[in-house]
Write a protein that holds these residues in place. Sequence first.
Motif, PDB file in Angstrom:
ATOM      1  N   THR A  63       3.716  -3.889  12.990  1.00 17.05           N
ATOM      2  CA  THR A  63       4.510  -2.591  11.863  1.00 17.05           C
ATOM      3  C   THR A  63       5.368  -2.634  11.188  1.00 17.05           C
ATOM      4  O   THR A  63       6.734  -3.081  11.787  1.00 17.05           O
ATOM      5  N   TYR A  64       5.785  -2.656   9.973  1.00 15.15           N
ATOM      6  CA  TYR A  64       7.579  -2.783   8.995  1.00 15.15           C
ATOM      7  C   TYR A  64       6.735  -1.575   8.510  1.00 15.15           C
ATOM      8  O   TYR A  64       6.615  -1.418   7.612  1.00 15.15           O
ATOM      9  N   VAL A  70      12.835  -4.648  -6.347  1.00 16.13           N
ATOM     10  CA  VAL A  70      12.015  -4.408  -7.689  1.00 16.13           C
ATOM     11  C   VAL A  70      10.704  -5.007  -6.855  1.00 16.13           C
ATOM     12  O   VAL A  70       9.472  -4.617  -7.267  1.00 16.13           O
ATOM     13  N   LEU A  71      11.090  -6.257  -6.987  1.00 12.04           N
ATOM     14  CA  LEU A  71       9.436  -7.034  -6.052  1.00 12.04           C
ATOM     15  C   LEU A  71       8.549  -5.581  -5.395  1.00 12.04           C
ATOM     16  O   LEU A  71       7.250  -6.160  -5.429  1.00 12.04           O
ATOM     17  N   LEU A  72       9.984  -5.320  -4.325  1.00 13.88           N
ATOM     18  CA  LEU A  72       8.776  -4.671  -3.399  1.00 13.88           C
ATOM     19  C   LEU A  72       7.807  -3.351  -4.343  1.00 13.88           C
ATOM     20  O   LEU A  72       6.577  -2.840  -4.163  1.00 13.88           O
ATOM     21  N   ALA A  73       8.341  -2.110  -5.081  1.00 13.57           N
ATOM     22  CA  ALA A  73       7.755  -1.168  -5.708  1.00 13.57           C
ATOM     23  C   ALA A  73       6.740  -2.202  -6.858  1.00 13.57           C
ATOM     24  O   ALA A  73       6.398  -1.674  -7.425  1.00 13.57           O
ATOM     25  N   HIS A  74       7.041  -3.621  -7.092  1.00 11.10           N
ATOM     26  CA  HIS A  74       6.010  -4.456  -7.891  1.00 11.10           C
ATOM     27  C   HIS A  74       4.920  -4.205  -7.022  1.00 11.10           C
ATOM     28  O   HIS A  74       3.727  -3.840  -7.416  1.00 11.10           O
ATOM     29  N   ILE A  75       4.899  -4.299  -6.181  1.00 11.81           N
ATOM     30  CA  ILE A  75       3.558  -4.383  -5.136  1.00 11.81           C
ATOM     31  C   ILE A  75       3.116  -3.500  -4.761  1.00 11.81           C
ATOM     32  O   ILE A  75       1.645  -2.814  -4.564  1.00 11.81           O
ATOM     33  N   LEU A  76       3.924  -2.328  -4.679  1.00 14.23           N
ATOM     34  CA  LEU A  76       3.591  -1.231  -4.127  1.00 14.23           C
ATOM     35  C   LEU A  76       2.517  -0.531  -5.563  1.00 14.23           C
ATOM     36  O   LEU A  76       2.430   1.079  -5.345  1.00 14.23           O
ATOM     37  N   GLY A  77       3.298  -0.979  -7.167  1.00  9.14           N
ATOM     38  CA  GLY A  77       2.847   0.225  -8.077  1.00  9.14           C
ATOM     39  C   GLY A  77       3.391   1.572  -8.226  1.00  9.14           C
ATOM     40  O   GLY A  77       3.197   2.521  -8.561  1.00  9.14           O
ATOM     41  N   LEU A 137      11.097   3.388  -2.964  1.00 10.72           N
ATOM     42  CA  LEU A 137      11.333   3.622  -1.413  1.00 10.72           C
ATOM     43  C   LEU A 137      12.241   3.907  -0.789  1.00 10.72           C
ATOM     44  O   LEU A 137      12.546   3.339   0.557  1.00 10.72           O
ATOM     45  N   VAL A 138      13.521   4.735  -1.098  1.00  8.59           N
ATOM     46  CA  VAL A 138      14.231   5.431  -1.071  1.00  8.59           C
ATOM     47  C   VAL A 138      13.283   7.153  -0.059  1.00  8.59           C
ATOM     48  O   VAL A 138      13.643   7.175   0.885  1.00  8.59           O
ATOM     49  N   LYS A 143       7.934   4.981   5.695  1.00 11.87           N
ATOM     50  CA  LYS A 143       6.413   3.949   5.938  1.00 11.87           C
ATOM     51  C   LYS A 143       6.271   2.597   5.925  1.00 11.87           C
ATOM     52  O   LYS A 143       6.749   2.178   5.569  1.00 11.87           O
ATOM     53  N   GLU A 144       4.998   2.742   6.582  1.00  8.66           N
ATOM     54  CA  GLU A 144       4.652   1.275   6.917  1.00  8.66           C
ATOM     55  C   GLU A 144       3.599   0.712   5.850  1.00  8.66           C
ATOM     56  O   GLU A 144       3.044   1.219   5.762  1.00  8.66           O
ATOM     57  N   LEU A 145       4.348  -0.918   6.635  1.00  3.01           N
ATOM     58  CA  LEU A 145       3.378  -1.220   4.866  1.00  3.01           C
ATOM     59  C   LEU A 145       2.456  -1.976   5.916  1.00  3.01           C
ATOM     60  O   LEU A 145       2.491  -2.426   6.982  1.00  3.01           O
ATOM     61  N   SER A 146       1.408  -2.127   4.934  1.00  2.00           N
ATOM     62  CA  SER A 146       0.301  -3.208   5.359  1.00  2.00           C
ATOM     63  C   SER A 146       0.159  -4.582   5.736  1.00  2.00           C
ATOM     64  O   SER A 146       1.255  -4.568   4.343  1.00  2.00           O
TER      65      SER A 146
END
Length: 284
Positions: free
Chosen positions: A4-5, A31-38, A44-45, A50-53
């Motif tokens: 997990t990451y 910006v790309l990760l925030a977009h994926i997570l909505g 993110l800070v 938090k672990e990502l699926s």
Amino acid sequence: MEPTYTIQQTLVSASKKLAELSDSALLDAKVLLAHILGKDLTYLVTWSDKELSNEQLSEFDSLVDKRLSGEPVAYIVGVKEFWSLPFFVAPSTLIPRPDTETLVELVLEHHQNANVSLLDLGTGTGAIALALASEQSSWQIEAVDFNLDAVKLAKRNALNLELTQVKVYQSDWFGAIDEDKSFDVIVSNPPYIDETDNHLSQGDVRFEPKTALVAENEGLADIEHICRYAKSYLAHKGTLYFEHGFEQAHAVRSILQKHGYSEAKTAKDLAGNDRITWAKLFKQ
Ligand code: GLN
């Protein structure tokens, strides 16, 4: 079990990969990760542990791959912030730049009354016109673009930002603008790059429409065209503003003077480059 990451680990490893291509690798990754997570960037800070699926990770990897192929972050996520407002962007238009915020600032500083009529030529996403409308809700603002996709996008942005008082329509420079109109202010961020400029084969601009970037006559042809025709559409003491290339200030002031404008001045952008030139038209 799959490894997990966390958000933090994912951002660090992606920004290492992106550093090969981008000067803003960590921000791109965020910006790309925030977009994926909505979510927004502060999430993110706050949630860095938090672990990502697996699903989130694989979606993120595919966006990082797109970015690695050179595609601008703004086109990947479909949004770019300008004047602290979110603008939808698409490959049919230029991505709004922070440099252009200087033009917005100058116009707001110079024109403080509640009743200003303003025209934005080549509006693209609508960035300049809508940023101004967000500050001055009683101004009468029109925004045009020759590209129908840009017109649709600017309208979509107006709707999303609840700034539908801005009138957006298709016009090739002054082509479709009512001849009886008279504006206090005309602004434009026209194409101004010379077609032989090697800047065009680097970075984000490779993905942007050439029609929004390149102009003949060393990048000055559209600026000159606008200077010539704006005279019929400006009110007495009206002001014409241009964004231009960092080495074009002198040439733009000369063009303005040649066409009968007065008091031409230039301002620098946040990076310290000459970027915006404006002048007034005194009518007989
Ligand atoms: N400022 C942009 C660039 O140099 C060009 C914008 C334009 O041509 N209007 O990338």
